[in-house]
Design a protein around this motif. Structure first.
Motif, PDB file in Angstrom:
ATOM      1  N   GLU A   1      11.540  -2.569  11.308  1.00 41.72           N
ATOM      2  CA  GLU A   1      12.036  -1.463  10.480  1.00 41.72           C
ATOM      3  C   GLU A   1      11.684  -1.625   9.011  1.00 41.72           C
ATOM      4  O   GLU A   1      11.859  -0.699   8.228  1.00 41.72           O
ATOM      5  N   MET A   2      11.220  -2.822   8.624  1.00 46.38           N
ATOM      6  CA  MET A   2      10.830  -3.053   7.236  1.00 46.38           C
ATOM      7  C   MET A   2       9.435  -3.662   7.167  1.00 46.38           C
ATOM      8  O   MET A   2       9.101  -4.360   6.224  1.00 46.38           O
ATOM      9  N   GLY A   3       8.631  -3.392   8.191  1.00 44.60           N
ATOM     10  CA  GLY A   3       7.289  -3.951   8.255  1.00 44.60           C
ATOM     11  C   GLY A   3       6.396  -3.467   7.123  1.00 44.60           C
ATOM     12  O   GLY A   3       6.688  -2.472   6.449  1.00 44.60           O
ATOM     13  N   MET A   4       5.311  -4.180   6.924  1.00 46.07           N
ATOM     14  CA  MET A   4       4.382  -3.832   5.848  1.00 46.07           C
ATOM     15  C   MET A   4       3.818  -2.426   6.039  1.00 46.07           C
ATOM     16  O   MET A   4       3.600  -1.720   5.054  1.00 46.07           O
ATOM     17  N   ASP A   5       3.641  -1.992   7.270  1.00 46.17           N
ATOM     18  CA  ASP A   5       3.159  -0.635   7.514  1.00 46.17           C
ATOM     19  C   ASP A   5       4.172   0.408   7.052  1.00 46.17           C
ATOM     20  O   ASP A   5       3.804   1.448   6.496  1.00 46.17           O
ATOM     21  N   VAL A   6       5.464   0.136   7.217  1.00 44.46           N
ATOM     22  CA  VAL A   6       6.515   1.044   6.764  1.00 44.46           C
ATOM     23  C   VAL A   6       6.517   1.096   5.239  1.00 44.46           C
ATOM     24  O   VAL A   6       6.630   2.170   4.638  1.00 44.46           O
ATOM     25  N   ILE A   7       6.379  -0.057   4.592  1.00 42.90           N
ATOM     26  CA  ILE A   7       6.362  -0.115   3.128  1.00 42.90           C
ATOM     27  C   ILE A   7       5.148   0.625   2.567  1.00 42.90           C
ATOM     28  O   ILE A   7       5.275   1.416   1.640  1.00 42.90           O
ATOM     29  N   LYS A   8       3.976   0.401   3.166  1.00 42.91           N
ATOM     30  CA  LYS A   8       2.773   1.088   2.705  1.00 42.91           C
ATOM     31  C   LYS A   8       2.910   2.602   2.856  1.00 42.91           C
ATOM     32  O   LYS A   8       2.497   3.371   1.980  1.00 42.91           O
ATOM     33  N   ASP A   9       3.480   3.023   3.969  1.00 47.71           N
ATOM     34  CA  ASP A   9       3.645   4.447   4.227  1.00 47.71           C
ATOM     35  C   ASP A   9       4.599   5.082   3.205  1.00 47.71           C
ATOM     36  O   ASP A   9       4.357   6.193   2.722  1.00 47.71           O
ATOM     37  N   ARG A  10       5.676   4.379   2.862  1.00 51.20           N
ATOM     38  CA  ARG A  10       6.650   4.884   1.891  1.00 51.20           C
ATOM     39  C   ARG A  10       6.082   4.940   0.481  1.00 51.20           C
ATOM     40  O   ARG A  10       6.450   5.797  -0.314  1.00 51.20           O
ATOM     41  N   ALA A  11       5.206   4.005   0.143  1.00 52.39           N
ATOM     42  CA  ALA A  11       4.701   3.884  -1.230  1.00 52.39           C
ATOM     43  C   ALA A  11       3.654   4.925  -1.593  1.00 52.39           C
ATOM     44  O   ALA A  11       3.308   5.055  -2.759  1.00 52.39           O
ATOM     45  N   LYS A  12       3.145   5.650  -0.645  1.00 53.69           N
ATOM     46  CA  LYS A  12       2.068   6.619  -0.924  1.00 53.69           C
ATOM     47  C   LYS A  12       2.481   7.673  -1.907  1.00 53.69           C
ATOM     48  O   LYS A  12       3.547   8.142  -2.001  1.00 53.69           O
TER      49      LYS A  12
ATOM     50  N   ASP B   1       2.709  -4.202  -4.870  1.00 53.81           N
ATOM     51  CA  ASP B   1       1.554  -3.755  -5.646  1.00 53.81           C
ATOM     52  C   ASP B   1       0.525  -3.153  -4.698  1.00 53.81           C
ATOM     53  O   ASP B   1       0.269  -3.706  -3.627  1.00 53.81           O
ATOM     54  N   PHE B   2      -0.079  -2.044  -5.105  1.00 52.30           N
ATOM     55  CA  PHE B   2      -1.083  -1.403  -4.267  1.00 52.30           C
ATOM     56  C   PHE B   2      -2.044  -0.598  -5.126  1.00 52.30           C
ATOM     57  O   PHE B   2      -1.800  -0.371  -6.309  1.00 52.30           O
ATOM     58  N   VAL B   3      -3.134  -0.169  -4.527  1.00 53.22           N
ATOM     59  CA  VAL B   3      -4.133   0.651  -5.213  1.00 53.22           C
ATOM     60  C   VAL B   3      -4.142   2.012  -4.528  1.00 53.22           C
ATOM     61  O   VAL B   3      -4.257   2.113  -3.306  1.00 53.22           O
ATOM     62  N   THR B   4      -4.047   3.069  -5.316  1.00 54.73           N
ATOM     63  CA  THR B   4      -4.023   4.423  -4.770  1.00 54.73           C
ATOM     64  C   THR B   4      -5.425   4.854  -4.347  1.00 54.73           C
ATOM     65  O   THR B   4      -6.411   4.169  -4.632  1.00 54.73           O
ATOM     66  N   THR B   5      -5.494   6.003  -3.717  1.00 57.86           N
ATOM     67  CA  THR B   5      -6.796   6.538  -3.307  1.00 57.86           C
ATOM     68  C   THR B   5      -7.646   6.902  -4.517  1.00 57.86           C
ATOM     69  O   THR B   5      -8.866   6.987  -4.424  1.00 57.86           O
ATOM     70  N   ASP B   6      -7.006   7.095  -5.671  1.00 56.18           N
ATOM     71  CA  ASP B   6      -7.716   7.386  -6.924  1.00 56.18           C
ATOM     72  C   ASP B   6      -8.116   6.112  -7.658  1.00 56.18           C
ATOM     73  O   ASP B   6      -8.519   6.169  -8.813  1.00 56.18           O
ATOM     74  N   ASN B   7      -7.945   4.963  -6.993  1.00 56.02           N
ATOM     75  CA  ASN B   7      -8.291   3.648  -7.527  1.00 56.02           C
ATOM     76  C   ASN B   7      -7.426   3.245  -8.726  1.00 56.02           C
ATOM     77  O   ASN B   7      -7.899   2.595  -9.650  1.00 56.02           O
ATOM     78  N   CYS B   8      -6.147   3.641  -8.688  1.00 54.81           N
ATOM     79  CA  CYS B   8      -5.187   3.263  -9.727  1.00 54.81           C
ATOM     80  C   CYS B   8      -4.267   2.174  -9.173  1.00 54.81           C
ATOM     81  O   CYS B   8      -3.783   2.288  -8.052  1.00 54.81           O
ATOM     82  N   LYS B   9      -4.037   1.135  -9.975  1.00 56.88           N
ATOM     83  CA  LYS B   9      -3.112   0.079  -9.568  1.00 56.88           C
ATOM     84  C   LYS B   9      -1.691   0.551  -9.847  1.00 56.88           C
ATOM     85  O   LYS B   9      -1.386   1.020 -10.944  1.00 56.88           O
ATOM     86  N   LYS B  10      -0.828   0.423  -8.837  1.00 52.53           N
ATOM     87  CA  LYS B  10       0.560   0.824  -8.968  1.00 52.53           C
ATOM     88  C   LYS B  10       1.463  -0.254  -8.402  1.00 52.53           C
ATOM     89  O   LYS B  10       1.032  -1.092  -7.625  1.00 52.53           O
ATOM     90  N   SER B  11       2.724  -0.178  -8.787  1.00 55.99           N
ATOM     91  CA  SER B  11       3.728  -1.110  -8.315  1.00 55.99           C
ATOM     92  C   SER B  11       5.005  -0.331  -8.028  1.00 55.99           C
ATOM     93  O   SER B  11       5.425   0.474  -8.852  1.00 55.99           O
ATOM     94  N   LYS B  12       5.587  -0.553  -6.868  1.00 61.63           N
ATOM     95  CA  LYS B  12       6.839   0.097  -6.498  1.00 61.63           C
ATOM     96  C   LYS B  12       7.819  -0.983  -6.048  1.00 61.63           C
ATOM     97  O   LYS B  12       7.442  -1.930  -5.357  1.00 61.63           O
ATOM     98  N   ILE B  13       9.076  -0.809  -6.421  1.00 61.74           N
ATOM     99  CA  ILE B  13      10.104  -1.780  -6.050  1.00 61.74           C
ATOM    100  C   ILE B  13      10.951  -1.209  -4.918  1.00 61.74           C
ATOM    101  O   ILE B  13      11.483  -0.107  -5.027  1.00 61.74           O
ATOM    102  N   PHE B  14      11.048  -1.989  -3.855  1.00 56.92           N
ATOM    103  CA  PHE B  14      11.813  -1.613  -2.667  1.00 56.92           C
ATOM    104  C   PHE B  14      13.117  -2.395  -2.620  1.00 56.92           C
ATOM    105  O   PHE B  14      13.122  -3.610  -2.832  1.00 56.92           O
ATOM    106  N   PHE B  15      14.202  -1.705  -2.322  1.00 57.63           N
ATOM    107  CA  PHE B  15      15.494  -2.348  -2.076  1.00 57.63           C
ATOM    108  C   PHE B  15      15.686  -2.338  -0.569  1.00 57.63           C
ATOM    109  O   PHE B  15      15.630  -1.289   0.063  1.00 57.63           O
ATOM    110  N   ILE B  16      15.913  -3.509   0.009  1.00 54.96           N
ATOM    111  CA  ILE B  16      16.060  -3.631   1.461  1.00 54.96           C
ATOM    112  C   ILE B  16      17.453  -4.167   1.768  1.00 54.96           C
ATOM    113  O   ILE B  16      17.842  -5.224   1.272  1.00 54.96           O
TER     114      ILE B  16
END
Length: 143
Positions: free
Chosen positions: A132-143, A77-92
């Motif tokens: 390779e699956m750090g939170m920074d990688v996940i945040k970067d992918r979710a943008k 779950d994250f908040v976009t730069t437009d202040n919208c709540k979003k959710s993305k599912i990652f398969f690892i």
């Protein structure tokens, strides 16, 4: 025993529990993550661990063994730069360097079948170590 989906390439079966847990995570938000493992003896992909809604990425990372392969799905779950709540599912696909070669091959050939059985995954990641699956990688992918 009810089976959900057979993975043709390896002859592995995805249990109904895998799909049910995933749907609960996706729609009801009762899980933050799910870790799956392959039971070679029964030729089943089963749920290994389920993270509750209060658990996060750190608990997911801690639940992945350092010398054993696993699959995981993570609801980010994250908040976009437009202040919208979003959710993305990652398969690892977790395949650490210390795991056995036979196991790495089994998980690599079974991955696509499980991924197809779990409908609604947004991003796919392969990781051999935690960086390779750090939170920074996940945040970067979710943008």
């Amino acid at each position: 025993m009810a089976m959900a989906f057979k993975m043709a390439t390896t002859g592995m079966w995805v249990t109904d529990e895998c799909k049910t847990s995933f749907m609960e995570m996706k729609w009801k938000k009762v899980h933050r993550f799910i870790v799956f493992k392959i039971d070679e003896a029964s030729r089943l992909v089963t749920v290994d661990k389920v993270g509750g809604p209060g658990e996060g990425y750190d608990e997911l990372a801690a639940s992945l063994p350092p010398d054993d392969c696993r699959y995981a799905v993570f609801d980010f779950d994250f908040v976009t730069t437009d202040n919208c709540k979003k959710s993305k599912i990652f398969f690892i696909a977790w395949s650490p360097s210390a795991s056995r070669i036979r196991e790495k091959m089994l998980y690599a050939t079974s991955k696509e079948g499980l991924r197809r059985a779990l409908e609604g995954i947004h991003y796919d990641m392969q990781a051999t170590d935690p960086t390779e699956m750090g939170m920074d990688v996940i945040k970067d992918r979710a943008k």
